[in-house]
Design an enzyme around this catalytic site. Structure first.
Site, short mmCIF file in Angstrom:
data_model
loop_
_atom_site.label_atom_id
_atom_site.label_comp_id
_atom_site.label_asym_id
_atom_site.label_seq_id
_atom_site.Cartn_x
_atom_site.Cartn_y
_atom_site.Cartn_z
N SER A 249 0.82 26.23 30.64
CA SER A 249 2.28 26.34 30.60
C SER A 249 2.70 27.20 29.43
CB SER A 249 2.89 24.95 30.47
OG SER A 249 2.73 24.51 29.13
N LYS A 250 4.01 27.40 29.33
CA LYS A 250 4.55 28.24 28.25
C LYS A 250 4.07 27.77 26.87
CE LYS A 250 8.59 30.37 30.24
NZ LYS A 250 9.34 29.49 31.16
N ARG A 251 3.84 26.46 26.76
CA ARG A 251 3.40 25.91 25.47
C ARG A 251 2.04 26.47 25.04
NH1 ARG A 251 5.64 21.54 27.76
NH2 ARG A 251 3.66 20.84 28.62
N GLY A 253 1.24 29.43 24.86
CA GLY A 253 1.36 30.77 24.29
C GLY A 253 1.49 31.80 25.38
#
Ligand code: GLU
Length: 320
Positions: A249-251, A253
């Site tokens: 996911s976006k988390r 990076g």
């Protein structure tokens, strides 16, 4: 039969690696069979869709070399087709107006929760009389359109990646909303419905998408049947996972194609790597290949069911 597949991103963010990998598999499958690869932008969510995300998606696909044969088609330009399809289901008695208010639904949910049951709509407005409908309308209530789901149905399909899949109608949450409320006529049509209308109109033979859509497929099969259309084949591809084994996911990076591009990765290296995220070439085929070379060998019998872990070292190696 000519193979026709589609890539159908929602322009609610930049082209994500997971979504791009779905595009790669669609492209490879189309090219392997001499079929068509269709691009459809699913922009019915007016609040979250943005033209700059559509641009980012188109640029990313072009950069990766995933050329499409038809489209891009935009769902926002097809609203008349959806309205017509909703009306047809209403006329046939396969869908109906539901006037239940959000407060009533909330009360229902609370009661189900208290009994330890899964939340579901109880189909309370499935068989309203014309008088009851008129009374709700006189109260000024708006209505959503619900499609009837038979609790007794067993829905089965043979997934090209996952094998036999089976769902019970009773696990689908009751009669499903296919269009939002509006004062008159039908309001904004919803995802599961418009996808089916589009896939029928665009004569899609194989729906290839991420496994996060599996739960939608059972509902969609019922809609194909209601619209008397041939049900396509389905392939639900494994998710891309981070080092901890969770969905990337976006988390984590860098996840969008334009980020990889800016970091200096080559398009050839990145598509090569994405192809290997879930697919393995036959034993005699090298792991370094062009898209055209991979297309010669590509098929779903060599796509894994298990999630594919993202491996920076391997991407670096292929890129170099
Ligand atoms: N628009 C959906 C998404 O971006 C894909 C729908 C589909 O492939 O059926 O997840």
């Amino acid at each position: 039969m000519t193979v026709r597949v589609r890539f159908a991103p929602s322009p609610t963010g930049n082209l994500h690696i997971g979504s791009a990998r779905t595009a790669v598999f669609n492209w490879l499958f189309a090219r392997h069979h001499g079929g068509k690869f269709i691009l459809r932008i699913e922009d019915t969510d007016l609040e979250r869709s943005r033209p700059e995300y559509t641009d980012n998606i188109l640029e990313g696909l072009r950069w990766l070399g995933l050329n499409w044969d038809e489209g891009p088609f935009f769902q926002s330009q097809r609203l008349d087709s959806y309205k017509e399809a909703v009306q047809k289901l209403l006329d046939q008695g396969l869908a109906y107006r539901c006037y239940t208010t959000s407060e009533e639904l909330e009360t229902l949910r609370e009661a189900q929760k208290a009994r330890g049951e899964a939340p579901r709509y109880d189909n309370r407005h499935r068989n309203l009389t014309p008088e009851q409908r008129a009374a709700f309308e006189a109260e000024g209530r708006s209505s959503v359109i619900r499609f009837k789901i038979d609790d007794e149905r067993e829905i089965v399909w043979n997934d090209l990646v996952r094998g036999k899949m089976s769902w019970r109608g009773s696990d689908l949450g009751g009669d499903m909303v296919i269009a939002r409320a509006s004062e008159e006529g039908s309001g904004q049509p919803l995802y599961n419905f418009v996808v089916v209308v589009d896939d029928i109109d665009m004569q899609i033979t194989h729906v290839i998408r991420g496994e996060d859509h599996i739960a939608n497929t059972a509902k969609q099969i019922l809609l194909y049947e209601a619209m008397e259309a041939k049900v396509p084949e389905f392939s639900h591809t494994p998710l891309i996972l981070n080092r901890q084994g969770q969905k990337l996911s976006k988390r984590d990076g860098v996840t969008s194609i334009s980020d990889f591009q800016q970091m200096g990765f080559t398009a050839e290296g990145l598509v090569n790597y994405m192809t290997l995220l879930g697919w393995s070439p036959p034993d005699s085929t090298p792991e370094i290949f062009t898209l055209e070379e991979a297309a010669k060998e590509f098929g779903f019998e060599r796509v894994n069911k298990a999630g594919a872990k993202f491996d920076w070292d391997k991407l670096d190696w292929l890129n170099s």
